[in-house]
Every structure is written in structure tokens, then in C-alpha cells.
Motif scaffolding. Structure first.
Motif, PDB file in Angstrom:
ATOM      1  N   ARG A 234      57.904  41.036  59.029  1.00 30.63           N
ATOM      2  CA  ARG A 234      57.329  41.161  60.373  1.00 30.63           C
ATOM      3  C   ARG A 234      55.938  40.553  60.423  1.00 30.63           C
ATOM      4  O   ARG A 234      55.567  39.863  61.372  1.00 30.63           O
ATOM      5  CB  ARG A 234      57.274  42.632  60.795  1.00 30.63           C
ATOM      6  CG  ARG A 234      58.623  43.239  61.102  1.00 30.63           C
ATOM      7  CD  ARG A 234      58.518  44.707  61.447  1.00 30.63           C
ATOM      8  NE  ARG A 234      57.799  44.878  62.693  1.00 30.63           N
ATOM      9  CZ  ARG A 234      56.639  45.511  62.803  1.00 30.63           C
ATOM     10  NH1 ARG A 234      56.042  45.975  61.740  1.00 30.63           N
ATOM     11  NH2 ARG A 234      56.067  45.652  63.973  1.00 30.63           N
TER      12      ARG A 234
ATOM     13  N   SER B 239      59.249  50.507  65.172  1.00 31.29           N
ATOM     14  CA  SER B 239      60.419  49.821  65.735  1.00 31.29           C
ATOM     15  C   SER B 239      60.764  50.373  67.111  1.00 31.29           C
ATOM     16  O   SER B 239      61.062  49.613  68.035  1.00 31.29           O
ATOM     17  CB  SER B 239      61.617  49.963  64.791  1.00 31.29           C
ATOM     18  OG  SER B 239      61.340  49.401  63.535  1.00 31.29           O
TER      19      SER B 239
ATOM     20  N   ARG C 277      60.649  48.257  70.699  1.00 31.67           N
ATOM     21  CA  ARG C 277      61.769  48.118  71.645  1.00 31.67           C
ATOM     22  C   ARG C 277      61.342  48.501  73.054  1.00 31.67           C
ATOM     23  O   ARG C 277      61.899  48.019  74.036  1.00 31.67           O
ATOM     24  CB  ARG C 277      62.941  48.988  71.182  1.00 31.67           C
ATOM     25  CG  ARG C 277      63.683  48.444  69.979  1.00 31.67           C
ATOM     26  CD  ARG C 277      65.026  49.151  69.800  1.00 31.67           C
ATOM     27  NE  ARG C 277      64.838  50.573  69.517  1.00 31.67           N
ATOM     28  CZ  ARG C 277      64.693  51.081  68.294  1.00 31.67           C
ATOM     29  NH1 ARG C 277      64.710  50.273  67.235  1.00 31.67           N
ATOM     30  NH2 ARG C 277      64.550  52.388  68.112  1.00 31.67           N
TER      31      ARG C 277
END
Length: 416
Positions: free
Chosen positions: A23, A209, A213
Motif C-alpha cells: 500500500r 481497510s 472503503r
């Protein structure tokens, strides 16, 4: 021997760490893509040469043609034009730049040829500093992660020592070595440190995460943990609290508004400016076809000038109106136009020679979810909500009033 599940836990821990590293690498690569690889540098003897951006040094003069990205931070020495700074500041409206103005790496020259003097080497430029911040943020570890690692190392040694002592104790109590080894191994598996070592990184990764989203990005686990103690939030205006897309809000003219808007759209059809795009969309929404305008040209930082069947036509701001001979005092404009001028919005005037034909106001609209989101934060006890923007103060205060942000917490006309 350890239970196979312990090996699985360790493998999952390594996978999570690798995922975080990937990432970080993708974030850095995205920033690197903003940089041009090569640019035009002016020779001391005259003319230009194409060189690698990495070879530029402070004092070099680079030539930027329309559509070119600014290779490094610098100062405009010759020419003027509009610079799209959305990659750096987030502002959707290009900023007009004149000699002496500062430009930033990875921004885009919309029109006009500019001669820019390099003020910083590539390693100290805007994107380089952004990359350094991203790298530092991704490398920073949350306090709970550091404590987990510190405790896990010591706990592992304690568990291993305890298993050895348990094996010796069972032998001393008269158990056979096979039974004693089995019971000591059972203790080792039951007290395995794998869950402790993996629990914190897994929880942080899951939270990062889930927030990603939902469109929220955190600068690592340390920032995520700090959020629990935050009592103030500062939001960027353009694209965050607002849609980031200019829209025509009001129209004023003396005569048929459809003919006025079709004439204005015909002139703005020759421009790529976001405000021109908003005017064209407004005409399309009314089912209007832009009227033909020829010989259109842009006046940097002011507007557009062209010719239609009735003569010279111009559209732009107060500076262009004064250039074309129109009276620039708001009180001396036709009443409908004068009323629009008092709004805290971007004003686009349309005229023919010294005569005003009308005007439209264009503005960035608040997101439908912005006010409910801010109200939800207030309901959770957040003490301060601030808005930051490079836009004009009048526009910022109007948006802030719509969102319920206190005037003292509105910070406008900011630089990168």
C-alpha cells in the motif's frame, strides 16, 4: 513441537505486513506519476533543449507550453496564464499567474507560454516533500504496535522458559519423559504468543481497510489511534465539503434569457476553463444550442473575446469589462447585473463593447452529505469544525454559513 496453527498465525502476520508495504509503495508510485520526466530548458546561448527533470538546478529557466506539467517548483519570469493547481491544493478553478508568481511541481499550465525559473532542486520540490511525508507516515508505527512487539518478545521468552520449567517439573513429579514433554508442549501451544503478536496489526489493518472503503484515508495506525482523542476537525472545502464542480446558479440580463445564455455559451465553447464548462452545461440543460461565435480568443486571467453576427462580444470578469470600455463600478451596471455582483459568488459578465448584456453567477455547491456529516460530528461532542480553502473569503464564508461552520473557523485564501 508447536501446533500447525501457530505457523499459520505467523504466516498471516507476515502477509499483513507485506500488504501494508505494498500500500505504501502504491501511494508513492501514484505521487511519482505526477512528475514529468523531461522538460524544455532555455540555453544560455539562446534556444531551448530537452533535458531530464532530474538535471535541473536552481536558476535554470524552463519553458512551459499549454498543457505541460510544471517539472519543479519555480517562479514565473515571463508570460502569464492559468495554472491548474488541483493536484496540490484541490481547488477546481485554475489560478491566473503573472510574472513573479510561484508555481508548484505537478501542476498544469492550462494556456499561455511561461518561462519559469527553478527555485528548488527536484529532491526538495513539492512532490518530493509529499513523498517524504507519505513514506514517513507509512513507516510510523502505532503506539499499540510498538507495545505489542515489545511485550511479545518478552512474553515469548517467558513462555519458552515456562515450558522448559514445566517439563522439568513433570519429570520431577515422576511422569515419564514422553508424558512430561507432551504436557509441556501443550502449555507452549496454549500460551503461544502468536495471537498477541498478530492481533494489533490485524485490527489496525482491518480498521484502515474499512475506512478506505468509506472514502477516508488515514496516515497509518498512529493517526488512527490518535483519532480517539481528537476534539477538532479541519476540512478542505473544494471536493470535500463541496462537489468540486462549478455550476451556474443565477442569471440576469435585459431581454430573452435563453438568447443571452446561448450567446454566452457560444463564446465559452472556445474555452476549456471549468467555468466555461459550467456555462455550456447550463445551456444544454435548457435545451439551447450555442450561437456561432468566430475569431474567439482567450484573454489570460480575464475571459474570452470573439465576434458574432452583431459585432465584438466579450465574456469575463471586471478587468476584461474595463479593458473593453464598460463601466466597472457595480452601481453603474444595469440593475439585474448589479444585484448579482453583490453575491458571494464568481461573476461572469457578458457584454458588447462598452454595453453590458447580462451576467451569470457560478459557484461550487456543497455536497448533500456535508451538512449531515458535520452535524453527526457535532452530536458526538466534537468541539471545533474548521474549513480550509484557497478560494476567496466571500465564497468561503457563504459555503461555511450553509454548513453551519462558525466564521472564526473559516480560513480562506490559503496557499499550499
Amino acid at each position: 513441537m508447536l501446533h500447525p496453527a501457530s505457523g499459520c498465525f505467523v504466516s498471516f502476520g507476515g502477509m499483513f505486513v507485506s500488504f501494508q508495504v505494498c500500500r505504501a509503495r502504491r501511494a508513492i508510485e501514484a505521487l511519482m506519476e505526477l512528475r514529468p520526466d523531461r522538460t524544455l530548458r532555455r540555453r544560455a546561448s539562446g534556444g531551448t533543449e530537452e533535458v531530464a527533470v532530474a538535471d535541473l538546478a536552481p536558476g535554470d529557466i524552463v519553458i512551459l507550453r499549454p498543457g505541460a506539467r510544471v517539472p519543479v517548483d519555480g517562479t514565473i519570469r515571463e508570460g502569464e496564464g492559468a495554472i491548474d493547481e488541483s493536484t496540490i491544493t484541490g481547488e477546481s478553478v485554475p489560478v491566473h499567474k503573472q510574472p513573479g508568481a510561484q508555481v508548484f511541481e505537478a501542476t498544469v499550465n492550462m494556456h499561455g507560454v511561461l518561462a519559469v525559473e527553478v527555485t528548488r532542486p527536484l529532491a526538495e520540490s513539492t512532490v518530493a516533500r509529499m513523498i517524504a511525508l507519505v513514506t514517513e507516515a507509512q513507516a510510523a508505527r502505532a503506539p499499540s504496535e510498538r507495545f505489542s512487539e515489545w511485550f511479545g518478545q518478552r512474553y515469548t521468552i517467558a513462555v519458552l522458559a515456562g515450558a522448559v520449567l514445566a517439563f522439568a517439573a513433570f519429570l520431577w513429579l515422576g511422569l515419564g519423559w514422553h508424558a512430561a514433554l507432551y504436557k509441556a508442549a501443550t502449555l507452549l501451544v496454549a500460551a503461544s504468543p502468536c495471537a498477541i503478536v498478530i492481533s494489533v496489526p490485524a485490527a489496525i489493518l482491518s480498521a484502515l481497510s474499512a475506512s478506505a472503503r468509506g472514502g477516508v484515508l488515514f496516515k497509518g495506525g498512529a493517526a488512527l489511534e490518535t483519532l480517539a482523542r481528537v476534539d477538532s476537525f479541519a476540512f478542505d472545502k473544494t471536493g470535500t465539503l463541496t462537489t468540486g464542480r462549478q455550476e451556474v446558479v443565477e442569471l440576469a440580463c435585459e431581454g430573452d434569457p435563453d438568447i443571452f445564455l446561448a450567446r454566452l455559451a457560444g463564446l465559452e465553447a472556445h474555452s476549456e476553463h471549468p467555468i466555461a464548462d459550467a456555462i455550456r452545461r447550463a445551456a444544454t440543460a435548457r435545451g439551447l444550442s450555442p450561437l456561432a461565435v468566430r475569431e474567439a480568443r482567450a484573454v489570460p486571467g480575464e475571459g474570452m473575446v470573439g465576434v458574432d453576427d452583431e459585432g465584438v462580444l466579450w465574456a469575463g470578469n471586471e478587468r476584461l469589462a474595463a479593458r473593453m470600455g464598460a463601466k466597472d463600478a457595480p452601481s453603474e451596471r444595469p440593475a439585474p447585473v448589479g444585484d448579482l455582483d453583490r453575491r458571494a459568488q464568481t461573476l461572469v459578465l457578458l457584454g458588447r463593447g462598452a454595453r453590458y448584456l447580462g451576467a451569470v453567477t457560478v459557484e461550487d455547491q456543497p455536497r448533500p452529505t456535508a451538512r449531515p456529516g458535520l452535524d453527526a460530528l457535532r452530536a458526538r461532542g466534537i468541539a471545533r469544525l474548521a474549513m480550509l480553502t484557497g478560494d476567496r473569503r466571500a465564497v468561503a464564508e457563504r459555503i461555511g454559513a450553509d454548513l453551519g461552520i462558525a466564521p472564526a473557523e473559516i480560513h480562506a485564501e490559503l496557499r499550499p
